[in-house]
Design a protein around this motif. Structure first.
Motif, mmCIF file in Angstrom:
data_model
loop_
_atom_site.group_PDB
_atom_site.id
_atom_site.type_symbol
_atom_site.label_atom_id
_atom_site.label_comp_id
_atom_site.label_asym_id
_atom_site.label_seq_id
_atom_site.Cartn_x
_atom_site.Cartn_y
_atom_site.Cartn_z
ATOM 1 N N VAL B 5 0.875 -1.170 0.000
ATOM 2 C CA VAL B 5 0.000 0.000 0.000
ATOM 3 C C VAL B 5 0.914 1.223 0.000
ATOM 4 C CG1 VAL B 5 -1.691 1.295 1.343
ATOM 5 C CG2 VAL B 5 -1.849 -1.212 1.192
ATOM 6 N N VAL B 6 0.836 2.045 -1.025
ATOM 7 C CA VAL B 6 1.756 3.184 -1.138
ATOM 8 C C VAL B 6 1.289 4.351 -0.269
ATOM 9 C CG1 VAL B 6 2.843 4.827 -2.711
ATOM 10 C CG2 VAL B 6 2.481 2.450 -3.437
ATOM 11 N N LYS B 7 0.052 4.767 -0.454
ATOM 12 C CA LYS B 7 -0.459 5.905 0.327
ATOM 13 C C LYS B 7 -1.520 5.422 1.307
ATOM 14 C CE LYS B 7 0.685 9.581 -2.866
ATOM 15 N NZ LYS B 7 0.252 10.808 -3.567
ATOM 16 N N ALA B 8 -1.128 5.313 2.561
ATOM 17 C CA ALA B 8 -2.029 4.788 3.584
ATOM 18 C C ALA B 8 -2.589 5.916 4.436
ATOM 19 C CB ALA B 8 -1.293 3.794 4.478
ATOM 20 N N PHE B 33 -0.605 -1.975 10.625
ATOM 21 C CA PHE B 33 -1.502 -2.178 9.478
ATOM 22 C C PHE B 33 -1.639 -0.853 8.732
ATOM 23 C CE2 PHE B 33 -3.834 -5.152 12.610
ATOM 24 C CZ PHE B 33 -3.096 -6.259 12.226
ATOM 25 N N ARG B 34 -1.654 -0.929 7.414
ATOM 26 C CA ARG B 34 -1.753 0.282 6.577
ATOM 27 C C ARG B 34 -2.803 0.056 5.493
ATOM 28 N NH1 ARG B 34 2.105 1.270 3.547
ATOM 29 N NH2 ARG B 34 2.197 3.534 3.550
ATOM 30 N N THR B 35 -3.680 1.059 5.326
ATOM 31 C CA THR B 35 -4.869 0.914 4.488
ATOM 32 C C THR B 35 -4.929 2.014 3.433
ATOM 33 O OG1 THR B 35 -5.984 0.100 6.479
ATOM 34 C CG2 THR B 35 -7.389 0.667 4.600
ATOM 35 N N GLY B 36 -5.098 1.622 2.186
ATOM 36 C CA GLY B 36 -5.181 2.599 1.095
ATOM 37 C C GLY B 36 -6.313 2.261 0.132
ATOM 38 N N GLN B 41 -12.540 0.405 -3.750
ATOM 39 C CA GLN B 41 -12.393 -0.442 -2.567
ATOM 40 C C GLN B 41 -11.133 -0.032 -1.808
ATOM 41 O OE1 GLN B 41 -12.763 -4.412 -4.522
ATOM 42 N NE2 GLN B 41 -14.534 -4.654 -3.162
ATOM 43 N N THR B 42 -10.983 -0.612 -0.634
ATOM 44 C CA THR B 42 -9.795 -0.334 0.177
ATOM 45 C C THR B 42 -9.009 -1.626 0.372
ATOM 46 O OG1 THR B 42 -11.131 -0.681 2.151
ATOM 47 C CG2 THR B 42 -10.817 1.595 1.436
#
Lengths: 161, 161
Positions: B5-8, B33-36, B41-42
């Protein structure tokens, strides 16, 4: 005086099934949740580590969910073990359960820095499937309600796919 | 090549809200944890640590639940941030969410030793309340389904009781 669980079902799991990060006594890095009887209900007590934060001052929800998860499987194991005529400490090997589903309702922020207490009430759905309703207390206030559907460990867990 | 994930959204949380054991960048001992975004969707990707076991070879359910929990709050934050005209990396401070409820259905044992991928679909229930439906994949198979109800962080989380 802090409450403790004297006879926990997790102390009796066979070595092969004692590696759970939540409640396995052989998992050195794990939480070591321990679950025992308190009358007809079950109880686990756990003091979160300093890093188990949501925000400073409050316990991480995932830790509360983990606590509920292992309390659920431990409670189901205690229940079936008793149904089979056994109590923790009598030398018989208890049944090992896995979680089919886990529901958590976070009622209020859980304060960090005090022991958490999970209290479970167990209902048989099927001889291999149990529902455990769980209240998580901090400072005598219920902070989260959980429901775990626990099933006797299937063979898919003992042979790798 | 492993997906990342690049931009979280978690990279953008204000420092005071970046201490979560699951997804806080300032919690040294946490999971990070990192979410983008991935289209509409995410996505979060995480490789469990060696100790995150249910049994040898399988991932601890409480870790899967934790992954779903933070993926849910991160997804809700991404969604409301976009609704407010922002994307991670544009310098605006995103809204911070907490979990009202967490449901996990464990469909099959989650293999250990491969990256897990959470994919979320978000629905607005109310301007401050979002439902996130989450699939957790390992080796392209869905191992768990989650549902998180996430709400904008209430003031009870910023003043200790």
């Amino acid at each position: 005086m802090e409450e403790t669980v004297v006879k926990a079902i997790q102390d009796e799991y066979p070595d092969d099934f004692a590696w759970c990060y939540g409640c396995g006594r052989l998992n050195v890095a794990g939480h070591h949740f321990r679950t025992g009887w308190q009358g007809e209900q079950t109880v686990s007590i756990y003091s979160p580590d300093p890093e188990h934060l949501a925000l400073p001052g409050f316990v991480y929800g995932g830790l509360v969910a983990s606590f509920i998860d292992c309390h659920g499987t431990g409670s189901a194991s205690l229940f079936l073990h008793r149904k089979n005529g056994h109590e923790p400490g009598d030398g018989a090997e208890p049944p090992r359960f896995v979680t089919a589903s886990l529901n958590v309702n976070f009622l209020k922020p859980t304060p960090h820095g005090v022991p958490l207490k999970a209290v479970g009430t167990i209902q048989e759905i099927h001889p291999k499937k149990y529902k455990v309703e769980i209240e998580v207390f901090a400072n005598d206030a219920v902070c989260a309600l959980g429901e775990v559907i626990a099933v006797v460990m299937p063979s898919t867990f003992t042979k790798k796919e």
